[in-house]
Write a protein that holds these residues in place. Structure first.
Motif, PDB file in Angstrom:
ATOM      1  N   ASP A 174       0.816  -1.215   0.000  1.00 60.62           N
ATOM      2  CA  ASP A 174       0.000   0.000   0.000  1.00 60.62           C
ATOM      3  C   ASP A 174       0.851   1.266   0.000  1.00 60.62           C
ATOM      4  O   ASP A 174       0.422   2.304  -0.513  1.00 60.62           O
ATOM      5  N   ALA A 175       2.043   1.196   0.592  1.00 58.90           N
ATOM      6  CA  ALA A 175       2.905   2.371   0.707  1.00 58.90           C
ATOM      7  C   ALA A 175       3.772   2.616  -0.534  1.00 58.90           C
ATOM      8  O   ALA A 175       4.323   3.700  -0.683  1.00 58.90           O
ATOM      9  N   GLN A 176       3.878   1.634  -1.405  1.00 58.52           N
ATOM     10  CA  GLN A 176       4.774   1.819  -2.554  1.00 58.52           C
ATOM     11  C   GLN A 176       4.100   2.663  -3.643  1.00 58.52           C
ATOM     12  O   GLN A 176       2.881   2.705  -3.736  1.00 58.52           O
ATOM     13  N   PRO A 177       4.906   3.314  -4.463  1.00 62.07           N
ATOM     14  CA  PRO A 177       4.348   4.138  -5.551  1.00 62.07           C
ATOM     15  C   PRO A 177       3.517   3.302  -6.526  1.00 62.07           C
ATOM     16  O   PRO A 177       3.820   2.126  -6.772  1.00 62.07           O
ATOM     17  N   LYS A 178       2.504   3.896  -7.085  1.00 64.36           N
ATOM     18  CA  LYS A 178       1.599   3.209  -8.022  1.00 64.36           C
ATOM     19  C   LYS A 178       2.365   2.672  -9.235  1.00 64.36           C
ATOM     20  O   LYS A 178       2.031   1.610  -9.755  1.00 64.36           O
ATOM     21  N   ARG A 179       3.388   3.388  -9.689  1.00 66.74           N
ATOM     22  CA  ARG A 179       4.160   2.935 -10.858  1.00 66.74           C
ATOM     23  C   ARG A 179       4.877   1.612 -10.568  1.00 66.74           C
ATOM     24  O   ARG A 179       5.016   0.766 -11.444  1.00 66.74           O
ATOM     25  N   VAL A 180       5.296   1.424  -9.331  1.00 66.35           N
ATOM     26  CA  VAL A 180       5.954   0.176  -8.940  1.00 66.35           C
ATOM     27  C   VAL A 180       4.933  -0.958  -8.943  1.00 66.35           C
ATOM     28  O   VAL A 180       5.202  -2.050  -9.456  1.00 66.35           O
ATOM     29  N   THR A 181       3.764  -0.689  -8.391  1.00 67.63           N
ATOM     30  CA  THR A 181       2.699  -1.692  -8.380  1.00 67.63           C
ATOM     31  C   THR A 181       2.302  -2.055  -9.809  1.00 67.63           C
ATOM     32  O   THR A 181       2.105  -3.241 -10.116  1.00 67.63           O
ATOM     33  N   GLU A 188      11.440  -3.481  -5.273  1.00 69.85           N
ATOM     34  CA  GLU A 188      10.505  -3.396  -4.149  1.00 69.85           C
ATOM     35  C   GLU A 188       9.748  -4.702  -3.932  1.00 69.85           C
ATOM     36  O   GLU A 188       9.437  -5.066  -2.801  1.00 69.85           O
TER      37      GLU A 188
END
Length: 164
Positions: free
Chosen positions: A33-40, A139
Motif C-alpha cells: 500500500d505504501a509503494q508508488p503506483k508505478r511500482v505496483t 521493491e
C-alpha cells in the motif's frame, strides 16, 4: 533434552505457520500500500495471466482437476492455498527444528529467508506461477524478503509460545 513427538511438533508448527502467515500478510500489505503506483503497475505487468502466483496455482489446479470455481469460491481457494503455503512449511519446521537445531538459527530468520529464496525467487518462476525474477521491481523482492523473514521469526516465536 525433552523427547518430542513428531506429530505434536507438526501441529504446533502448523498453528504457528498459520498465525505467521497472517502476520506476514499484515506486513506485506502495508508495504504494498505504501509503494508508488508505478511500482505496483510494473509488478502487475510481470504477473503471468494477470494473476498472483497463488492465483496461477489455483487456476492450474482447476485445469488439472477439470473443475471451475465460482469467483467467491475461487477467492476462498486462493486463501486456503496461500495459508497452506505457510502452514505446511510451518509443520515441517516444527518437526525438524528440535531435531536439527541449525534450522532454528537466528530464531527462525534462516527458515524464513530460505522459504523466500525457494518459493518466491525460484519455484514460482520455474513453475510458471510468476514471471521472470528480473521482470519484477526491487521493491517486490524486498517486500517478499521482509515478509518471509517475519514469517520465519513469527513461526519460531509461535513454536516457543506453544511449548516446542
Amino acid at each position: 533434552m525433552a523427547r518430542h513427538r513428531w506429530w505434536t511438533d507438526a501441529v504446533r508448527g502448523a498453528v504457528a505457520g498459520g498465525v505467521a502467515t497472517w502476520v506476514m500478510d499484515l506486513t506485506t500489505t502495508g508495504l504494498l500500500d505504501a509503494q508508488p503506483k508505478r511500482v505496483t503497475a510494473r509488478e502487475e505487468a510481470a504477473q503471468p495471466n494477470g494473476r498472483t502466483s497463488v492465483g496461477n496455482l489455483v487456476e492450474g489446479l482447476q485445469a488439472r482437476l477439470g473443475v471451475r470455481l465460482r469467483a467467491s469460491h475461487r477467492r476462498m481457494a486462493e486463501q486456503v492455498a496461500h495459508y497452506g503455503l505457510g502452514i505446511v512449511p510451518g509443520a515441517i519446521y516444527g518437526v525438524l527444528r528440535p531435531r536439527l537445531p541449525v534450522l532454528g538459527a537466528a530464531r527462525g530468520l534462516l527458515f524464513g529467508v530460505v522459504l523466500f529464496a525457494l518459493n518466491d525467487e525460484l519455484l514460482n518462476t520455474k513453475l510458471g506461477l510468476a514471471g521472470p525474477i528480473s521482470a519484477y521491481p526491487a521493491e517486490t523482492h524486498f517486500r517478499g524478503f521482509v515478509g518471509h523473514a517475519i514469517l520465519g521469526t513469527t513461526t519460531d516465536t509461535g513454536l516457543a509460545l506453544l511449548g516446542a
